[in-house]
Design a protein around this motif. Structure first.
Motif, PDB file in Angstrom:
ATOM      1  N   ASP A  48    -116.621 -62.708 -58.286  1.00  0.00           N
ATOM      2  CA  ASP A  48    -116.666 -62.753 -56.665  1.00  0.00           C
ATOM      3  C   ASP A  48    -117.068 -64.520 -56.539  1.00  0.00           C
ATOM      4  OD1 ASP A  48    -119.172 -63.552 -57.491  1.00  0.00           O
ATOM      5  OD2 ASP A  48    -120.694 -63.065 -56.116  1.00  0.00           O
ATOM      6  N   VAL A  49    -116.768 -65.229 -57.239  1.00  0.00           N
ATOM      7  CA  VAL A  49    -116.653 -66.584 -57.611  1.00  0.00           C
ATOM      8  C   VAL A  49    -115.675 -67.522 -57.094  1.00  0.00           C
ATOM      9  CG1 VAL A  49    -116.216 -67.179 -59.803  1.00  0.00           C
ATOM     10  CG2 VAL A  49    -117.757 -68.570 -58.694  1.00  0.00           C
ATOM     11  N   ARG A  50    -115.429 -68.590 -55.967  1.00  0.00           N
ATOM     12  CA  ARG A  50    -114.438 -69.369 -55.691  1.00  0.00           C
ATOM     13  C   ARG A  50    -114.554 -70.223 -56.658  1.00  0.00           C
ATOM     14  NH1 ARG A  50    -114.103 -73.335 -50.837  1.00  0.00           N
ATOM     15  NH2 ARG A  50    -111.788 -73.768 -50.590  1.00  0.00           N
ATOM     16  N   PHE A  94    -115.881 -76.388 -47.563  1.00  0.00           N
ATOM     17  CA  PHE A  94    -117.082 -75.104 -48.392  1.00  0.00           C
ATOM     18  C   PHE A  94    -116.720 -74.172 -47.271  1.00  0.00           C
ATOM     19  CE2 PHE A  94    -117.719 -78.164 -51.530  1.00  0.00           C
ATOM     20  CZ  PHE A  94    -117.251 -78.054 -52.576  1.00  0.00           C
ATOM     21  N   ALA A  95    -115.674 -73.591 -46.030  1.00  0.00           N
ATOM     22  CA  ALA A  95    -116.082 -73.358 -45.392  1.00  0.00           C
ATOM     23  C   ALA A  95    -116.639 -71.521 -45.414  1.00  0.00           C
ATOM     24  CB  ALA A  95    -114.666 -72.504 -43.993  1.00  0.00           C
ATOM     25  N   GLU A  96    -116.320 -71.020 -46.391  1.00  0.00           N
ATOM     26  CA  GLU A  96    -116.993 -69.885 -47.146  1.00  0.00           C
ATOM     27  C   GLU A  96    -118.064 -69.915 -47.951  1.00  0.00           C
ATOM     28  OE1 GLU A  96    -112.859 -67.195 -48.379  1.00  0.00           O
ATOM     29  OE2 GLU A  96    -112.374 -69.379 -48.803  1.00  0.00           O
ATOM     30  N   ASN A  97    -119.382 -69.546 -47.884  1.00  0.00           N
ATOM     31  CA  ASN A  97    -120.742 -69.414 -48.081  1.00  0.00           C
ATOM     32  C   ASN A  97    -120.474 -68.895 -49.017  1.00  0.00           C
ATOM     33  OD1 ASN A  97    -122.330 -70.591 -49.030  1.00  0.00           O
ATOM     34  ND2 ASN A  97    -124.050 -69.675 -47.234  1.00  0.00           N
ATOM     35  N   VAL A  98    -119.482 -68.914 -50.496  1.00  0.00           N
ATOM     36  CA  VAL A  98    -120.035 -67.721 -51.301  1.00  0.00           C
ATOM     37  C   VAL A  98    -119.815 -68.645 -52.855  1.00  0.00           C
ATOM     38  CG1 VAL A  98    -118.331 -67.039 -50.899  1.00  0.00           C
ATOM     39  CG2 VAL A  98    -117.087 -68.417 -51.973  1.00  0.00           C
ATOM     40  N   PRO A  99    -120.898 -67.918 -53.529  1.00  0.00           N
ATOM     41  CA  PRO A  99    -120.597 -68.454 -55.713  1.00  0.00           C
ATOM     42  C   PRO A  99    -119.761 -69.099 -55.572  1.00  0.00           C
ATOM     43  CG  PRO A  99    -121.606 -65.878 -54.985  1.00  0.00           C
ATOM     44  CD  PRO A  99    -120.666 -66.267 -53.805  1.00  0.00           C
ATOM     45  N   LEU A 120    -123.081 -82.849 -51.623  1.00  0.00           N
ATOM     46  CA  LEU A 120    -122.602 -81.980 -50.831  1.00  0.00           C
ATOM     47  C   LEU A 120    -122.673 -80.290 -51.228  1.00  0.00           C
ATOM     48  CD1 LEU A 120    -120.745 -84.892 -49.344  1.00  0.00           C
ATOM     49  CD2 LEU A 120    -122.331 -84.153 -48.228  1.00  0.00           C
ATOM     50  N   ALA A 121    -121.611 -80.083 -52.335  1.00  0.00           N
ATOM     51  CA  ALA A 121    -121.349 -78.699 -52.762  1.00  0.00           C
ATOM     52  C   ALA A 121    -123.212 -77.983 -52.260  1.00  0.00           C
ATOM     53  CB  ALA A 121    -120.746 -78.649 -53.469  1.00  0.00           C
ATOM     54  N   GLU A 122    -123.712 -78.503 -52.962  1.00  0.00           N
ATOM     55  CA  GLU A 122    -124.928 -77.655 -52.740  1.00  0.00           C
ATOM     56  C   GLU A 122    -125.599 -78.344 -51.659  1.00  0.00           C
ATOM     57  OE1 GLU A 122    -127.244 -80.242 -56.177  1.00  0.00           O
ATOM     58  OE2 GLU A 122    -125.798 -79.788 -57.986  1.00  0.00           O
ATOM     59  N   GLN A 123    -125.796 -79.134 -50.914  1.00  0.00           N
ATOM     60  CA  GLN A 123    -125.967 -78.866 -49.503  1.00  0.00           C
ATOM     61  C   GLN A 123    -125.440 -77.672 -48.386  1.00  0.00           C
ATOM     62  OE1 GLN A 123    -126.073 -83.550 -48.261  1.00  0.00           O
ATOM     63  NE2 GLN A 123    -127.481 -82.171 -47.264  1.00  0.00           N
ATOM     64  N   VAL A 124    -124.706 -77.830 -48.719  1.00  0.00           N
ATOM     65  CA  VAL A 124    -123.460 -76.695 -47.697  1.00  0.00           C
ATOM     66  C   VAL A 124    -123.684 -75.345 -47.882  1.00  0.00           C
ATOM     67  CG1 VAL A 124    -121.114 -76.453 -46.404  1.00  0.00           C
ATOM     68  CG2 VAL A 124    -122.153 -78.757 -47.257  1.00  0.00           C
ATOM     69  N   ASP A 126    -124.604 -72.106 -51.326  1.00  0.00           N
ATOM     70  CA  ASP A 126    -126.072 -70.823 -50.938  1.00  0.00           C
ATOM     71  C   ASP A 126    -125.941 -70.909 -53.234  1.00  0.00           C
ATOM     72  OD1 ASP A 126    -126.953 -70.664 -48.834  1.00  0.00           O
ATOM     73  OD2 ASP A 126    -126.569 -68.432 -48.483  1.00  0.00           O
ATOM     74  N   GLU A 127    -124.749 -71.409 -53.497  1.00  0.00           N
ATOM     75  CA  GLU A 127    -125.215 -71.057 -54.827  1.00  0.00           C
ATOM     76  C   GLU A 127    -123.684 -72.550 -55.700  1.00  0.00           C
ATOM     77  OE1 GLU A 127    -124.358 -67.976 -58.482  1.00  0.00           O
ATOM     78  OE2 GLU A 127    -124.690 -67.089 -56.707  1.00  0.00           O
ATOM     79  N   VAL A 128    -124.133 -72.987 -56.189  1.00  0.00           N
ATOM     80  CA  VAL A 128    -122.714 -73.616 -57.064  1.00  0.00           C
ATOM     81  C   VAL A 128    -122.892 -74.119 -58.293  1.00  0.00           C
ATOM     82  CG1 VAL A 128    -123.790 -75.738 -55.506  1.00  0.00           C
ATOM     83  CG2 VAL A 128    -121.487 -75.598 -56.284  1.00  0.00           C
ATOM     84  N   HIS A 129    -122.417 -73.736 -58.993  1.00  0.00           N
ATOM     85  CA  HIS A 129    -122.161 -74.198 -60.078  1.00  0.00           C
ATOM     86  C   HIS A 129    -121.547 -75.160 -60.836  1.00  0.00           C
ATOM     87  CE1 HIS A 129    -125.840 -71.348 -61.160  1.00  0.00           C
ATOM     88  NE2 HIS A 129    -124.641 -70.524 -60.313  1.00  0.00           N
TER      89      HIS A 129
END
Length: 378
Positions: A48-50, A94-99, A120-124, A126-129
Motif C-alpha cells: 500500500d505504500v506510495r 501529498f493529497a493521498e494520506n497513505v504510507p 513538510l511530508a512529515e507534517q502532512v 501520517d506515515e512517511v519514510h
C-alpha cells in the motif's frame, strides 16, 4: 584543447570525463550495501505504500527518468514530484494520506527545499519514510537523516559531489544509484553503459565539438518515456553552461507537434533521443522523419543506440542495443553535457562558473521557507 581555452572549465571537464569510471564504482558501492538496502525495502516497500522521487532542478529530473523506468521494471507505481512543487503545495503533492516512501535526490543537500520537503511530508502525512541519495556528507539533508533510525541514506562515490556549477557526474550517479536500489539486475549492464560512455568521450566526442562550432540560438531536445526527463536535463545543461545565451528547450516526441514545434528556425538544432523500446521507438522515429522533412533550415540529430538509419545525421552509441531507456540515458547525456561545455567555451564563458556576478548560484539561495499552518486540519 589548450590550457588557455579551457581555463575556468577544469572541474566541468574532469567531472564529465570521470563518469564511466564512477558508474562502475556506483554499481560496486550499491552491491556492497545490498544487505542494508534490502532490509530497508523489505520494511517500507509494502503493497500500500506510495513511492515518490523528489529533488530540485537536475535532481528532480533524476526522478523523472527513474520513475517510469522503475514502474515498468517493478510493476508498481513511482511518482516524480519536484521538491519545489512539494514545498509550494504540500497538501496537493501529498493529497493521498497513505504510507509514503519519499526518495530525495540532492547533490549537496544544502538547497532550502531539500530538507523542507522531507519535513513538510512529515507534517502532512501520517506515515512517511525516507531514502536519501546524495553526494555530500556535510549537507543538511545528509546530516538530518543519517542519524535518524529508520531512514536510509546512500552516498555516491567520492568525487561525484561536483565542484562545477552544473551537475554532471552527480546527476548520472544518483540516477544509476536509484535504478540499482530497486532493480539490482541492472548491475549486469553497467559495464556496457560505461563502455559506451568511454566511446562518447573518445571517438564520439567529435560530434558535440562540430555542432558547437555552428552558431545556434536554440537547441531543442526531445524524448519519450524516461528520455523525456533526459530531454529536460539536457536543455537545462545548455542554459546553465551558456548562461542563457543559447536557449535550451525540451519536450516529448509526441508533445512537440502541439505548438512547441513553432520554435524551429534556421538557427535551431533539434536533438531526438531515440528509445530502445520497440513500441515507443516508433514515435521517436516519426518525429525525427517529420523534423527532417520540415522546411526551415534547422538541423536535426538523432541520438540512437543503433547505426545511422535513413537520411540525416545520427550520433550512434555502440554496444547498448539491449539497454533500457533509463540506462541509455547515461551515455546519451554525455552528448548534451559535452555540447553545452563546448558551446560555453566557444562563447568565451567559464563553465565552472558561468555566472561570476552571482546572479545564479551553484546552490540555490534566497528561498524563504514559509511555515505550514493548520497542517492538522487537512
Amino acid at each position: 584543447m589548450s590550457e588557455t581555452v579551457t581555463r575556468g572549465a577544469e572541474h566541468t571537464i574532469r567531472e564529465i570525463g570521470q563518469q564511466p569510471r564512477v558508474w562502475r564504482e556506483t554499481r560496486d558501492a550499491v552491491a556492497a550495501d545490498r544487505e542494508r538496502i534490502d532490509a530497508f525495502l523489505e520494511r517500507h516497500v509494502t503493497s500500500d505504500v506510495r513511492i515518490v522521487l523528489t529533488g530540485a532542478g537536475t535532481s528532480a529530473f533524476v526522478g523523472e527518468i527513474a520513475a517510469p523506468a522503475l514502474a515498468r521494471i517493478t510493476g508498481r507505481r513511482f511518482d516524480a514530484v519536484a521538491t519545489t512543487d512539494i514545498v509550494a503545495d504540500p497538501r496537493g503533492a501529498f493529497a493521498e494520506n497513505v504510507p509514503t516512501l519519499l526518495i530525495s535526490f540532492a547533490r549537496s543537500g544544502r538547497s532550502p527545499e531539500s530538507v523542507a520537503a522531507t519535513r513538510l511530508a512529515e507534517q502532512v502525512l501520517d506515515e512517511v519514510h525516507h531514502l536519501i541519495i546524495t553526494c555530500d556528507t556535510t549537507g543538511d539533508l545528509y546530516r538530518t537523516h543519517s542519524q535518524r533510525e529508520g531512514d536510509l541514506v546512500l552516498v555516491t562515490p567520492e568525487g561525484t559531489n561536483d565542484l562545477s556549477f552544473a551537475m554532471t557526474s552527480s546527476f548520472s550517479t544518483m540516477l544509476l544509484s536509484a535504478l540499482l536500489v530497486f532493480a539490482p539486475e541492472l548491475a549486469a549492464v553497467v559495464d556496457a553503459a560505461a563502455a559506451a560512455g568511454e566511446w562518447a568521450l573518445g571517438d564520439g566526442a567529435e560530434a558535440p565539438r562540430s555542432y558547437a562550432e555552428r552558431e545556434y540560438d536554440r537547441v531543442v531536445y526531445l524524448g519519450s518515456g524516461p528520455l523525456t526527463g533526459l530531454a529536460r536535463e539536457s536543455a537545462l545543461k545548455l542554459l546553465e553552461l551558456t548562461a542563457g545565451r543559447i536557449v535550451g528547450l525540451h519536450d516529448s516526441s509526441l508533445g512537440f507537434r502541439h505548438g512547441p514545434k513553432s520554435v524551429l528556425d534556421d538557427r535551431t538544432l533539434a536533438v531526438v533521443f531515440v528509445s530502445s523500446d520497440p513500441y515507443t521507438r516508433q514515435y521517436d522515429l516519426d518525429i525525427l522523419a517529420e523534423l527532417r522533412a520540415t522546411p526551415g533550415g534547422h538541423d536535426v540529430l538523432a541520438v540512437d543506440h543503433r547505426s545511422p538509419h535513413g537520411a540525416g545525421e545520427t550520433w550512434a552509441v555502440p554496444g547498448v542495443e539491449d539497454l533500457p531507456d533509463a540506462v541509455l540515458a547515461l551515455p546519451y547525456v554525455l552528448f548534451a553535457q559535452s555540447l553545452a561545455l563546448q558551446q560555453s567555451l566557444r562563447l568565451g564563458l567559464t563553465p565552472d562558473n558561468p555566472f561570476p556576478s552571482g546572479d545564479v548560484n551553484r546552490v540555490v539561495k534566497g528561498v524563504l521557507i514559509h511555515p505550514l499552518a493548520d497542517a492538522a486540519t487537512r
